[in-house]
Design a protein around this motif. Sequence first.
Motif, mmCIF file in Angstrom:
data_model
loop_
_atom_site.group_PDB
_atom_site.id
_atom_site.type_symbol
_atom_site.label_atom_id
_atom_site.label_comp_id
_atom_site.label_asym_id
_atom_site.label_seq_id
_atom_site.Cartn_x
_atom_site.Cartn_y
_atom_site.Cartn_z
ATOM 1 N N UNK A 184 0.825 -1.204 0.000
ATOM 2 C CA UNK A 184 0.000 0.000 0.000
ATOM 3 C C UNK A 184 0.860 1.256 0.000
ATOM 4 N N UNK A 185 1.886 1.256 0.828
ATOM 5 C CA UNK A 185 2.753 2.434 0.911
ATOM 6 C C UNK A 185 3.413 2.708 -0.435
ATOM 7 N N UNK A 186 3.909 1.657 -1.091
ATOM 8 C CA UNK A 186 4.538 1.817 -2.401
ATOM 9 C C UNK A 186 3.552 2.342 -3.430
ATOM 10 N N UNK A 187 2.333 1.775 -3.437
ATOM 11 C CA UNK A 187 1.329 2.200 -4.417
ATOM 12 C C UNK A 187 0.903 3.644 -4.188
ATOM 13 N N UNK A 188 0.827 4.053 -2.940
ATOM 14 C CA UNK A 188 0.422 5.419 -2.641
ATOM 15 C C UNK A 188 1.516 6.424 -2.998
ATOM 16 N N UNK A 189 2.765 5.983 -2.983
ATOM 17 C CA UNK A 189 3.852 6.864 -3.410
ATOM 18 C C UNK A 189 3.831 7.068 -4.921
ATOM 19 N N UNK A 190 3.336 6.059 -5.627
ATOM 20 C CA UNK A 190 3.356 6.091 -7.088
ATOM 21 C C UNK A 190 2.056 6.603 -7.700
ATOM 22 N N UNK A 191 0.990 6.637 -6.915
ATOM 23 C CA UNK A 191 -0.330 6.998 -7.429
ATOM 24 C C UNK A 191 -1.043 7.924 -6.453
ATOM 25 N N UNK A 192 -2.009 8.659 -6.973
ATOM 26 C CA UNK A 192 -2.825 9.534 -6.133
ATOM 27 C C UNK A 192 -4.290 9.148 -6.342
ATOM 28 N N UNK A 193 -4.699 8.037 -5.742
ATOM 29 C CA UNK A 193 -6.050 7.523 -5.995
ATOM 30 C C UNK A 193 -7.128 8.261 -5.207
ATOM 31 N N UNK A 194 -8.350 8.164 -5.710
ATOM 32 C CA UNK A 194 -9.516 8.643 -4.967
ATOM 33 C C UNK A 194 -10.092 7.536 -4.102
ATOM 34 N N UNK A 195 -9.819 6.276 -4.531
ATOM 35 C CA UNK A 195 -10.441 5.142 -3.850
ATOM 36 C C UNK A 195 -9.525 3.922 -3.978
ATOM 37 N N UNK A 196 -9.475 3.124 -2.923
ATOM 38 C CA UNK A 196 -8.716 1.873 -2.937
ATOM 39 C C UNK A 196 -9.680 0.724 -2.671
ATOM 40 N N UNK A 197 -9.613 -0.306 -3.496
ATOM 41 C CA UNK A 197 -10.432 -1.498 -3.328
ATOM 42 C C UNK A 197 -9.522 -2.644 -2.914
ATOM 43 N N UNK A 198 -9.845 -3.302 -1.812
ATOM 44 C CA UNK A 198 -9.050 -4.430 -1.333
ATOM 45 C C UNK A 198 -9.928 -5.668 -1.334
ATOM 46 N N UNK A 199 -9.539 -6.641 -2.132
ATOM 47 C CA UNK A 199 -10.248 -7.921 -2.128
ATOM 48 C C UNK A 199 -9.451 -8.897 -1.281
ATOM 49 N N UNK A 200 -10.008 -9.279 -0.149
ATOM 50 C CA UNK A 200 -9.309 -10.172 0.770
ATOM 51 C C UNK A 200 -9.549 -11.623 0.396
ATOM 52 N N UNK A 201 -8.615 -12.449 0.765
ATOM 53 C CA UNK A 201 -8.786 -13.881 0.566
ATOM 54 C C UNK A 201 -10.012 -14.379 1.318
ATOM 55 N N UNK A 202 -10.616 -15.447 0.816
ATOM 56 C CA UNK A 202 -11.742 -16.055 1.512
ATOM 57 C C UNK A 202 -11.366 -16.593 2.866
ATOM 58 N N UNK A 203 -10.070 -16.697 3.139
ATOM 59 C CA UNK A 203 -9.604 -17.181 4.435
ATOM 60 C C UNK A 203 -9.060 -16.052 5.303
ATOM 61 N N UNK A 204 -9.334 -14.812 4.922
ATOM 62 C CA UNK A 204 -8.798 -13.665 5.662
ATOM 63 C C UNK A 204 -9.649 -13.345 6.882
#
Length: 311
Positions: free
Chosen positions: A83-103
């Motif tokens: 997440x930290x790396x992606x936020x340094x490279x992008x300026x998103x309005x929204x983040x979608x996180x799909x968790x594993x079915x075992x999360x």
Amino acid sequence: MSKLNPPKIRVHLITGFLGTGKTTALRSLMAQKDPAEQWLIVVNEFGEIGIDGAVLGDNGIPVAEISGGCLCCAAGAQMGQTLDTMLRQNRPDRIMIEASGLAHAAGVIDELKAPAFRDRLDIAAVFTVVDPRQFINPEFARNPLYQDQIGVCDVLLASKTDLCSPEELAQFRKRAATLFPPKALIAEVEQAQAQIAWLDTPVVEKPRYRIKALPDNTQGFQSQGYTFPAGQNFDGERLCRFFDELPSLAQGLVRAKGVFQVMDTWVWLNWTDGAWGANQVSWRRDSRFELIAKQFDSDEVYRRLQAALEA
């Protein structure tokens, strides 16, 4: 909002058991996305349709895969770094996180609320995708992981409804309506087709509210609910004392239950038949308490709850 204090980025967690349609739900949301809104996507598994780690479909949305284990367990550190790396490279309005079915969904939320992200991320509506046939199955209902996923969400998305009988759907609706804390939205869909407007489902409750469903309230019972923002810790001993004193605070008490943040953990307290017990719970949105009784002073109950907060 100034550049020194940019708006927080809305984060949505999509969770649910294996095979319920999480990836399909995410793809349906992406297909409806406003082209002007920038998204990031983090996935914790190869979905049933397949994700290539660079883009999902032809949308050109940055995607990161976190492989191996649960987002909040073995992959927890990797999620933070990703997440930290992606936020340094992008300026998103929204983040979608799909968790594993075992999360363990509550653990994922805790990771997103860690100090490194507290000032950058806003936990918006959390989705849990369920198969109603599993939801009404006692074996699933007793599964701690399943309870965790159901308990943490704001939006309960019943998928595969076309495969359910009318009786199964009726049982689902009855049980879903009694969930505590109540869901902000319960939706029934076929093939996990979610609506983009559901992302903006309001998740903030008023400090006080009336319990929506009072069954057979024909004998003069009254109800009241109270909420406290996440981050306000309750003192365990004071909270126990409050529950011990409930019968003297509420005449004709028939029900009292709540979820509370205590020492940065979350517990469910339930008073019934003259006694109460406590269990850990996955809810993370706010602390809240509800009671039903013949007569009580709503302001005094609120004062006692305030007094149970940590100094």
